[in-house]
Structures are given as C-alpha cells and as structure tokens.
Design an enzyme around this catalytic site. Structure first.
Site, PDB file in Angstrom:
ATOM      1  N   GLU A   1     -21.113   4.124  15.320  1.00  0.00           N
ATOM      2  CA  GLU A   1     -22.046   2.981  15.329  1.00  0.00           C
ATOM      3  C   GLU A   1     -21.499   1.865  16.210  1.00  0.00           C
ATOM      4  O   GLU A   1     -22.241   1.238  16.960  1.00  0.00           O
ATOM      5  CB  GLU A   1     -22.270   2.503  13.882  1.00  0.00           C
ATOM      6  CG  GLU A   1     -23.398   1.505  13.725  1.00  0.00           C
ATOM      7  CD  GLU A   1     -22.972   0.076  13.985  1.00  0.00           C
ATOM      8  OE1 GLU A   1     -23.856  -0.763  14.212  1.00  0.00           O
ATOM      9  OE2 GLU A   1     -21.768  -0.205  13.976  1.00  0.00           O
TER      10      GLU A   1
ATOM     11  N   SER B   1     -11.019 -11.963  21.415  1.00  0.00           N
ATOM     12  CA  SER B   1     -11.983 -11.841  20.306  1.00  0.00           C
ATOM     13  C   SER B   1     -11.951 -13.075  19.404  1.00  0.00           C
ATOM     14  O   SER B   1     -12.988 -13.500  18.896  1.00  0.00           O
ATOM     15  CB  SER B   1     -11.688 -10.614  19.457  1.00  0.00           C
ATOM     16  OG  SER B   1     -11.703  -9.476  20.236  1.00  0.00           O
TER      17      SER B   1
ATOM     18  N   LEU C   1       0.828  -1.213   0.000  1.00  0.00           N
ATOM     19  CA  LEU C   1       0.000   0.000   0.000  1.00  0.00           C
ATOM     20  C   LEU C   1       0.856   1.255   0.000  1.00  0.00           C
ATOM     21  O   LEU C   1       0.557   2.229  -0.695  1.00  0.00           O
ATOM     22  CB  LEU C   1      -0.934  -0.010   1.216  1.00  0.00           C
ATOM     23  CG  LEU C   1      -2.022  -1.080   1.178  1.00  0.00           C
ATOM     24  CD1 LEU C   1      -2.698  -1.195   2.534  1.00  0.00           C
ATOM     25  CD2 LEU C   1      -3.060  -0.760   0.094  1.00  0.00           C
TER      26      LEU C   1
ATOM     27  N   LYS D   1     -15.151 -15.556  18.784  1.00  0.00           N
ATOM     28  CA  LYS D   1     -15.656 -15.855  17.444  1.00  0.00           C
ATOM     29  C   LYS D   1     -15.745 -17.365  17.220  1.00  0.00           C
ATOM     30  O   LYS D   1     -16.712 -17.858  16.641  1.00  0.00           O
ATOM     31  CB  LYS D   1     -14.734 -15.211  16.403  1.00  0.00           C
ATOM     32  CG  LYS D   1     -15.429 -14.895  15.109  1.00  0.00           C
ATOM     33  CD  LYS D   1     -14.606 -13.903  14.330  1.00  0.00           C
ATOM     34  CE  LYS D   1     -15.422 -13.238  13.262  1.00  0.00           C
ATOM     35  NZ  LYS D   1     -14.690 -12.195  12.581  1.00  0.00           N
TER      36      LYS D   1
ATOM     37  N   ARG E   1      -7.134  -1.538   7.827  1.00  0.00           N
ATOM     38  CA  ARG E   1      -8.187  -0.592   7.439  1.00  0.00           C
ATOM     39  C   ARG E   1      -7.524   0.553   6.679  1.00  0.00           C
ATOM     40  O   ARG E   1      -6.571   1.165   7.173  1.00  0.00           O
ATOM     41  CB  ARG E   1      -8.888  -0.088   8.705  1.00  0.00           C
ATOM     42  CG  ARG E   1     -10.108   0.723   8.424  1.00  0.00           C
ATOM     43  CD  ARG E   1     -10.898   0.952   9.686  1.00  0.00           C
ATOM     44  NE  ARG E   1     -11.561  -0.247  10.168  1.00  0.00           N
ATOM     45  CZ  ARG E   1     -11.935  -0.438  11.445  1.00  0.00           C
ATOM     46  NH1 ARG E   1     -11.695   0.477  12.348  1.00  0.00           N
ATOM     47  NH2 ARG E   1     -12.545  -1.554  11.800  1.00  0.00           N
TER      48      ARG E   1
ATOM     49  N   GLU F   1      -5.527   8.247   2.837  1.00  0.00           N
ATOM     50  CA  GLU F   1      -5.388   9.224   3.936  1.00  0.00           C
ATOM     51  C   GLU F   1      -4.531   8.633   5.053  1.00  0.00           C
ATOM     52  O   GLU F   1      -3.577   9.224   5.483  1.00  0.00           O
ATOM     53  CB  GLU F   1      -6.775   9.561   4.494  1.00  0.00           C
ATOM     54  CG  GLU F   1      -7.476  10.669   3.748  1.00  0.00           C
ATOM     55  CD  GLU F   1      -6.827  12.022   4.026  1.00  0.00           C
ATOM     56  OE1 GLU F   1      -6.348  12.227   5.148  1.00  0.00           O
ATOM     57  OE2 GLU F   1      -6.807  12.849   3.106  1.00  0.00           O
TER      58      GLU F   1
ATOM     59  N   ASP G   1     -10.403 -12.671   9.918  1.00  0.00           N
ATOM     60  CA  ASP G   1      -9.874 -11.345  10.252  1.00  0.00           C
ATOM     61  C   ASP G   1      -8.881 -11.373  11.406  1.00  0.00           C
ATOM     62  O   ASP G   1      -8.843 -10.448  12.207  1.00  0.00           O
ATOM     63  CB  ASP G   1     -11.023 -10.360  10.535  1.00  0.00           C
ATOM     64  CG  ASP G   1     -11.846 -10.762  11.747  1.00  0.00           C
ATOM     65  OD1 ASP G   1     -11.760 -11.930  12.175  1.00  0.00           O
ATOM     66  OD2 ASP G   1     -12.570  -9.905  12.284  1.00  0.00           O
TER      67      ASP G   1
ATOM     68  N   GLU H   1      -7.759  -9.513   6.265  1.00  0.00           N
ATOM     69  CA  GLU H   1      -9.001  -8.802   5.954  1.00  0.00           C
ATOM     70  C   GLU H   1      -8.658  -7.348   5.687  1.00  0.00           C
ATOM     71  O   GLU H   1      -7.998  -6.708   6.509  1.00  0.00           O
ATOM     72  CB  GLU H   1      -9.992  -8.893   7.122  1.00  0.00           C
ATOM     73  CG  GLU H   1     -11.309  -8.173   6.810  1.00  0.00           C
ATOM     74  CD  GLU H   1     -12.208  -7.990   8.029  1.00  0.00           C
ATOM     75  OE1 GLU H   1     -13.204  -8.709   8.131  1.00  0.00           O
ATOM     76  OE2 GLU H   1     -11.897  -7.131   8.876  1.00  0.00           O
TER      77      GLU H   1
HETATM   78  P1  GTP Z   1     -17.283 -10.667  11.165  1.00  0.00           P
HETATM   79  O1  GTP Z   1     -18.299  -9.546  11.305  1.00  0.00           O
HETATM   80  O2  GTP Z   1     -15.868 -10.187  11.359  1.00  0.00           O
HETATM   81  O3  GTP Z   1     -17.615 -11.836  12.009  1.00  0.00           O
HETATM   82  O4  GTP Z   1     -17.329 -11.245   9.702  1.00  0.00           O
HETATM   83  P2  GTP Z   1     -18.418 -11.171   8.565  1.00  0.00           P
HETATM   84  O5  GTP Z   1     -18.354 -12.414   7.790  1.00  0.00           O
HETATM   85  O6  GTP Z   1     -19.750 -10.720   9.084  1.00  0.00           O
HETATM   86  O7  GTP Z   1     -17.739 -10.069   7.679  1.00  0.00           O
HETATM   87  P3  GTP Z   1     -18.097  -8.621   7.271  1.00  0.00           P
HETATM   88  O8  GTP Z   1     -17.246  -8.399   6.058  1.00  0.00           O
HETATM   89  O9  GTP Z   1     -19.566  -8.364   7.147  1.00  0.00           O
HETATM   90  O10 GTP Z   1     -17.570  -7.735   8.479  1.00  0.00           O
HETATM   91  C1  GTP Z   1     -16.235  -7.733   8.844  1.00  0.00           C
HETATM   92  C2  GTP Z   1     -15.891  -6.552   9.712  1.00  0.00           C
HETATM   93  O11 GTP Z   1     -16.433  -5.330   9.200  1.00  0.00           O
HETATM   94  C3  GTP Z   1     -16.402  -6.579  11.140  1.00  0.00           C
HETATM   95  O12 GTP Z   1     -15.580  -7.356  11.967  1.00  0.00           O
HETATM   96  C4  GTP Z   1     -16.370  -5.102  11.508  1.00  0.00           C
HETATM   97  O13 GTP Z   1     -15.039  -4.666  11.770  1.00  0.00           O
HETATM   98  C5  GTP Z   1     -16.812  -4.451  10.216  1.00  0.00           C
HETATM   99  N1  GTP Z   1     -18.286  -4.305  10.192  1.00  0.00           N
HETATM  100  C6  GTP Z   1     -19.167  -5.106   9.563  1.00  0.00           C
HETATM  101  N2  GTP Z   1     -20.419  -4.689   9.769  1.00  0.00           N
HETATM  102  C7  GTP Z   1     -20.337  -3.586  10.548  1.00  0.00           C
HETATM  103  C8  GTP Z   1     -21.312  -2.686  11.116  1.00  0.00           C
HETATM  104  O14 GTP Z   1     -22.517  -2.833  10.949  1.00  0.00           O
HETATM  105  N3  GTP Z   1     -20.835  -1.656  11.872  1.00  0.00           N
HETATM  106  C9  GTP Z   1     -19.511  -1.453  12.095  1.00  0.00           C
HETATM  107  N4  GTP Z   1     -19.154  -0.410  12.847  1.00  0.00           N
HETATM  108  N5  GTP Z   1     -18.564  -2.275  11.582  1.00  0.00           N
HETATM  109  C10 GTP Z   1     -18.974  -3.333  10.824  1.00  0.00           C
HETATM  110 MG    MG Z   2     -14.086  -8.452  12.371  1.00  0.00          MG
END
Ligand code: GTP
Ligand code: MG
Length: 213
Positions: A164, A59, A31, A63, A87, A48, A82, A149
């Site tokens: 949120e 965690s 990156l 999970k 990010r 940025e 993840d 991830e």
């Molecule tokens: P996990 O949420 O990590 O169990 O996996 P997933 O299969 O649901 O993956 P997804 O790609 O939907 O989300 C991965 C990550 O994105 C999460 O761990 C959060 O860091 C972020 N994320 C997903 N949904 C939300 C949300 O509704 N709000 C916020 N603040 N972060 C989110």
């Molecule tokens: Mg996550």
C-alpha cells in the site's frame, strides 16, 4: 519532554537525537527480554522480527511544514511523535495484544496514545496496532522522558502495508479507484488469513507431540 539547555540549535538537535537513539535502544532491549522470556516459557517467539529507525531530517521537516509550524527542535519534540519508531512483527494477532500489554505494564513506560487499527481498520483497509510511549533516559545530570512510536502488526498486515505504501507513493496518494478497491479487498483477505492462522494455531495446541506426527 523537558529540554536540556543548549544555546545552539544544532547542538540541541544532536543531543535530542542521542535521546531518541537511546529510547530506541531501551525499547529494543525490553522487547528482546520479553521475547526471550516468552520463548523459555512457551517454546515459541511471539515476535517474528523488529525494525527500528530514526526519522530522516527531510521527513521531519516535511511534517513540521505540513503542520504549519516553525522548524525548531522544540516543535519537533512536541509535535512529531514518530522521530523514533519501532515496528514489531508478530505471527498472530493475539501476540500483538500480548506484547502491547506487556510493554504498557512496565513501570517506567508511559503510554501516551494508542490507535487500534486492528479493531477499527482505516478506510483504505490499513490494519496495525499503534502506541506512542515515552521512556525515561538517564543522562549524567537529568532524566528525560523520550517518545517512541511503536507499530505492532502481523506478517500479513506488514505485507499489505508495504505494498500500500509503494502504491501510495507511486500515485502520490491518488491511486485509481480500482486499485484502491483491490487493495481494500486484499486487506479483507489479510484479516481473514490472520483469523484462520490464529484458530489453526489454537487448535494444534491441543494436540500432543506424537498426535501431530
Ligand atoms: P503520521 O501518519 O505519522 O503523521 O501520524 P498519525 O497521527 O496519522 O498517526 P497514525 O498512528 O495514524 O500513523 C502513524 C504511522 O502509521 C504512519 O507514519 C505510517 O508509518 C503508518 N500508517 C498509518 N496509516 C497508514 C496507511 O494507511 N498505510 C500505510 N502503509 N501505513 C500507514
Ligand atoms: Mg509516521
């Protein structure tokens, strides 16, 4: 990911953490190179800032338990996507797709999964671009593909997601209806703001330096 052979679960976990840490470094370097190259060619940074983290053991355990699986290194590698997370915060939505595309095009990167919550925001309003990729990690006697991830979002999307997240934890996922409604409204404002900022940025590109002054 193919597992190196270790007889002790703790030793295996330490070696696995080394892989995840190395994968984060690899992606971070990629990156940084892309950002520097882009800056040289276009005089601005599409990125940025970047944050990265290794998921805490609490965690990870939560999970694995949530998925009703045994807490074993093998299951973590297979089912927790993840453990290594990056990010990337961009200024404009167009930068998100540009970065995602440049990462995906690299010959040593395998894209395992993509979730485009920008095209299709979540029900609560969450918006971001997610990729699960793997990169090869070269050890002394083997090469191990390791998962990372990647979340790519704009500054505004990140602002929304932070609040949120805070609200979600405060109410343990059961925020009052009016708060959820207002958050969703904020997400719509974020979408509007990102579109406006992008079109403004596109417009100023057409002006020469002195015209802007
Ligand atoms: P996990 O949420 O990590 O169990 O996996 P997933 O299969 O649901 O993956 P997804 O790609 O939907 O989300 C991965 C990550 O994105 C999460 O761990 C959060 O860091 C972020 N994320 C997903 N949904 C939300 C949300 O509704 N709000 C916020 N603040 N972060 C989110
Ligand atoms: Mg996550």
């Amino acid at each position: 990911m193919e597992l190196p052979i270790f007889y002790d679960e703790a030793e295996l976990w330490n070696n696995t953490l080394l892989l995840y840490d190395s994968a984060l470094r690899e992606i971070n370097t990629k990156l940084e190179i892309l950002n520097n190259e882009f800056k040289l060619a276009h005089q601005y940074n599409p990125i940025e800032h970047i944050t990265s983290r290794i998921k805490s053991s609490e965690s990870i355990a939560k999970k694995i338990r949530h998925n009703n699986r045994e807490l074993k290194v093998e299951n973590i590698i297979k089912y927790v996507n993840d453990v290594a997370g990056i990010r990337i915060i961009c200024s404009f939505t167009s930068d998100i797709y540009r970065i995602a595309d440049l990462i995906a095009k690299q010959s040593d990167v395998k894209v395992l999964k993509v979730k485009d919550y920008i095209m299709c925001p979540k029900e609560n309003g969450y918006s971001s671009y997610h990729m699960i990729v793997s990169v090869p990690i070269y050890l002394s006697n083997q090469v191990i593909d390791t998962k990372v991830e990647i979340q790519i979002r704009t500054i505004a999307m990140d602002f929304w997601a932070s609040l949120e997240h805070k609200i979600y934890y405060k109410f343990e996922g059961n925020a009052p209806e009016h708060i959820r409604a207002e958050l969703k409204e904020c997400a719509e404002i974020v979408g509007y703001l990102d579109k406006k900022m992008l079109s403004l940025n596109e417009e100023i590109k057409n002006y020469s330096h002195c015209e802007v002054q």
